[in-house]
Design an enzyme around this catalytic site. Structure first.
Site, PDB file in Angstrom:
ATOM      1  N   ASP A  15       0.525  -1.459   0.028  1.00 54.39           N
ATOM      2  CA  ASP A  15      -0.322  -0.046  -0.122  1.00 54.39           C
ATOM      3  C   ASP A  15       0.891   1.410   0.184  1.00 54.39           C
ATOM      4  O   ASP A  15       0.862   1.776  -0.832  1.00 54.39           O
ATOM      5  CB  ASP A  15      -0.999   0.328   1.049  1.00 54.39           C
ATOM      6  CG  ASP A  15      -2.263  -0.609   0.817  1.00 54.39           C
ATOM      7  OD1 ASP A  15      -1.987  -2.073   0.405  1.00 54.39           O
ATOM      8  OD2 ASP A  15      -3.247  -0.134   2.043  1.00 54.39           O
ATOM      9  N   ASP A 123      -6.234   3.943  12.809  1.00 55.29           N
ATOM     10  CA  ASP A 123      -4.757   5.126  12.635  1.00 55.29           C
ATOM     11  C   ASP A 123      -5.306   6.230  11.922  1.00 55.29           C
ATOM     12  O   ASP A 123      -4.399   7.311  12.781  1.00 55.29           O
ATOM     13  CB  ASP A 123      -3.771   4.388  12.113  1.00 55.29           C
ATOM     14  CG  ASP A 123      -3.309   2.738  13.012  1.00 55.29           C
ATOM     15  OD1 ASP A 123      -3.566   3.383  14.682  1.00 55.29           O
ATOM     16  OD2 ASP A 123      -3.249   2.051  12.548  1.00 55.29           O
TER      17      ASP A 123
END
Lengths: 378, 378, 378, 378
Positions: A15, A123
């Site tokens: 990612d 997060d």
């Protein structure tokens, strides 16, 4: 400050590698920032890949000691445990990464930061609140909430194709059907196949802990020392030398011995900050033993009513940390209060590790105090 | 009401047997009251001894069902755990004994009640507050805080000599070097040699739980069902039939299976109501499994902020119960609030029992709700 | 230490004068201890009477400055207000008296202390807990809970007869039909005719405050300065010089000006520590103004979430102080936490006094901060 | 559901009138929704203007009774007061408006809702959370956070010009240099010249309350009755008939009499939900008297420890309401708990109103209970 400079919280994975390449493509000068907080990583390969993908620089920052001393130790001393079970292994890691990343950004006069967290998790909040508190001028770039990015990368296949095209060595093995986050404190497993709480976590999933059924048939005693609520030493009994070298070493020993005996696994559904319920599987061998030992010593050393006065503060601080407010005035205030309440939490605790359990066998504190206490109950 | 009638909370042991004889000697008409709340007891011998020692009557009162339904179940549903560890096995038993004892006293038009709890523990407070709440006219007689009694009985040897003189069959074996309290919920061990927290509890001390090191090498899964936060069924997997007959049976099955796998032992120092620190060793196999399973299901079923709103109430109720205030207006109020918060806590939880650990593997709830939840996190 | 030495918390009134004479009669060497905490008193007459009644010595101890600095100021800074209304004028006074009395006892090597508080009020608890915390070896003598004393003195007439016989000049005027407690912080009125909450407090009862209906028709503005939450200056506007000489002077000025305008009366039913409901009428002009001004400035200066984190601590500390636990570990802990939260509570508050009301008109804080705040809301 | 239908929370003022016209211009079919919650308004003119500006329909909805019974009364019974001072007059009004607006939207099968609250205040949050809770499918349109709208309307002059162009009768008098919000519970004044806390509120600003300096020279006693914590009657003493007709009438009487005597003004800085500090001037005559009277009666009627158990719940509910979470599961839960705690709050309270002060003179409760209470303290 160059308008197009960005520091990216980089993990080395698919990612953030795609995000790196995409930012370069968008015209940014990218500094890849990778905090070493104890995760297993091939840092040589990571460095090579980041540069290959167009990063101007890659910073690999050893924050292990800072992580343990300034985040894990206060977490233990303040008795933080979210919803009665989760020891905040990821939540405590995010602010130390923010601290390192912001430090690197300031040194390099960088104007933006980017992260690879998605729009459904905790997060994103932790990264953005942390950076906003430490460096309000840093502008956030959040690809997974960016319409252009998400139109382009609709799924994992799009990421793989893009990464391959950029020359990034996509692993031949298929991705695990869940996502993980690893550091010195724990490894978490969530999403994917784990999203259904009725599906048990696969037996082979764990890395830090032996399966309790396969753990040694003989129990192991260890002794942990605390000063003012902070861990200071560990001794593997019966004849191990007491170790009180560095916090990181201490933590590493605890992880090894507690992990060997299968201690510290939980499999829970938790309430995320943003309102979702989320299933999380965690293994945190060292933190589990430290939490139990600290609770035991604290109840032993402190006055009952002081313990009660700290209850609400502990609950509040746990929420602040879980929700990403580590650097907020309220978290600073509550942390100060809780740590000042730890002045008398001094002594040693013996813990027996056996097939997944950590059982307290006794705690000893400086002899004067023991005498005082016993004279009261004799 | 006869001025000299007294009902004595009688255990059948040395202390309350001497108190019985002493009360008779002081001119009281003594009704010995023994609540059967699941402890092991030779009730035939107890009855014989009480009458031999001069009791006008002995009442052996089966309160097991009342104990489980009205005290243990709310304890589970309200998530009560004192100082993070103790599941209140004794604290929850005292009010049911008070209730039974007061009922018996009212039926017999008795004017006093007596108990054998000492002046250093929690139980004196629990007995006296409980009886005062239910029947304020009952006058307390507390031999262990009575100057004449304590002058006469300075130690165990005085009690033994007195009991022998009264014809009470003092056991030939020496007393255990600690005291115990047993009921369906747990057995506690404290005082005597256990007073020094640096002395480990002797290996052979336990009665309800196998030593984890000796427990079966193969894990056992069970499934517990809850309705509105209250336990309603248990199933021993893989192929056990689901049992949902009576609360007492359910509890007994849980004690047996969790005890066999060594689950539910703790060895702690706790803060007594009256200000002392006290070391307590407890085994509570069924309660431990129920606490864990309920916590898991509650976190799964309830809204995050509702859980938070209940935190302070749970802390308060735990203190009320530990400190003997079960029948107080504040405990009634908080219990009502907490139980009304359990309306949505419905479902089943699977627990794996293995060598001292109870690990949640998953919980399932009515399918509609699961679908709703998953659609939020998918 | 002489076995028969006692220090008596002496007020100069009928009750403690009789207690003094009674203690002398019982063979005690009595040191009469009278703390000057700002009450109106004819100290020459008090001294003469105490010696006349047989006191070995009378100590008149000026604790006004200690009272304001160490008890009233923290009370203001910590925002203490019991059950939403009572500003703890008596509760804050008891620990400073204990401190002075214990100091005097230690200097004189005295073994006992006595007080004249009854068995139904809070003050017995406050005196005994305070002395026990500061000097556990001091043995308490409590005539109003002593069977012999209460048999002898069944009512006020017995006290008067005894006092007259001892030569004590009993006032010719009948006693007020209520009891009072006065110090720099307030005067309380309770008991007697005031016990019935349906009876209004007599109009002429008050000493520190003008009746609001008789107060000046023109409002008066004052300005109070705070540093770290503690009062440091007061200025009577429009043209009064700012006064920041001594805490006692500051308090005296506030009492005078707020009292003149009828500010600070309450008439409430409160919950005593020992479980009774009690009607209390209070006038506390200076404390009322300080409480309001501090609340205003604190809300202005502190972060919202820090204020929230302090809420539970304030509630706890209020209970600790009301219940007599000023010197307990839990009160010390909570007070430290609250005072450290006051670091940023700096500035001035203008209050308008008018016929019983204290209305905040504005607060000003150092200009830098104002600019910062306003820039946020403009 | 027509894609272009919208229901607008319409006040009749300049801002929402421009929004109405702008929405029509953007192609929406606009239903103007105006809740009558007791504010002064020329409803004939408002209706005319709305239709003139292009509204398809204007709904003027009398919610006064619903407002008092379902929002104000629970606010009183739960003792809600934000940061120790603000009685939530606006916060309690927003959810009843949401309720009425959503009801109207559902009846008309409307797909969007719009409001005129700005991006810096609490009201945007309250409107959007309220509507989201009641009708998640309603899509929000928020002009003051819309880039196109804010580019077009940069200030008041732009609004005036636009309104005039649309034929809206802009008042000739210049706008007040602050904004107000009025309903049965209060009028608030904020923003503009009031933003600087060092500027006193202009003397002539108030509408519901006489200036205390101009209030009658003779005090006025009133008596308020409560059942289960909810106001049920009011009597203007000495010889007024007791009024217990309708909640709205009761509230109106209280506003009139308390307002005449200048009761209920505050001038504070508060912490908004979104993090700003905000200066607010409020007048809430009836609510102030009700809050004081209820606090008095509650302390009189309830057990001390039950009051303590409710403290945290009151704090939480206050925050929920201020922050716009009236319809959330946590607010529902806490409200239920608090209201069930009011079962014993029954009786009458006498309040003396005089030049800005509301002073409790006594409370009376059913005679049986008074006797019980007094017997405890006699």
């Amino acid at each position: 400050m160059p308008a197009n400079s960005v520091i990216l919280a980089y993990s080395g994975g698919l990612d953030t590698s795609c995000i790196l390449a995409w930012l370069v493509e968008k015209g940014f000068q990218v500094t890849a920032y990778l905090a070493d907080i104890g995760q297993e990583e091939d840092y040589v390969a990571v460095r090579k890949n980041a540069l290959l993908l167009g990063a101007k620089e890659i910073v690999i920052d050893d924050l292990k000691s800072e992580f343990v001393c300034e985040f894990a130790w206060p977490g233990v001393a303040c008795g933080l445990r979210y919803e009665g079970r989760y020891l905040l292994g990821t939540s405590l890691a995010r602010p130390v990464i923010c601290k390192g990343l912001v430090r690197a950004a300031l040194e390099r006069n960088i104007g933006h930061f980017a992260h690879g967290a998605t729009g459904k998790g905790n997060d994103q909040v932790r990264f953005e609140l942390g950076c906003a508190a430490l460096a309000p001028h840093l502008k956030a770039i959040v690809p997974w909430r960016d319409a252009e990015f998400t139109r382009r990368f609709k799924g994992r296949q799009d990421l793989i194709a893009y990464a391959k095209a950029k020359g990034f060595p996509v692993p031949a093995t298929p991705a695990a059907p869940y996502s993980t986050d690893a550091n010195l404190l724990h490894i978490s497993y969530e999403s994917g196949m784990l999203e259904d709480p009725a599906v048990s976590a696969p037996k082979g999933i764990f890395n830090m802990t032996t399966d309790p059924e396969d753990a040694p048939d003989v129990a192991q005693d260890i002794e942990i020392g605390f000063e003012k609520g902070l861990p200071t030493s560990v001794k593997v009994l019966p004849d191990g030398a007491e170790v009180s070298k560095s916090p990181v070493e201490l933590f590493t020993i605890l992880n090894a011995v507690a992990g060997k005996h299968g201690v510290g696994r939980i499999d829970i559904v938790e309430n995320r900050f943003i309102g979702l319920k989320s299933r999380g599987v965690y293994e945190s061998p060292g933190m589990t033993v430290l939490f139990l030992a600290h609770l035991d010593l604290e109840t032993f050393c402190l006055d009952r009513e002081v313990l009660k006065a700290m209850r609400g503060l502990k609950d509040s601080m746990t929420d602040f940390v879980y929700n990403g407010f580590w650097f907020s005035p309220e978290c600073n205030y509550v942390r100060d209060c809780l740590l000042r309440g730890q002045n008398d939490v001094n002594g040693k605790v013996k813990v027996r590790l056996f097939k997944g359990s950590g059982i307290l066998s006794f705690c000893s504190i400086p002899s004067l105090r023991i005498k005082f206490l016993l004279s009261h109950s004799s």
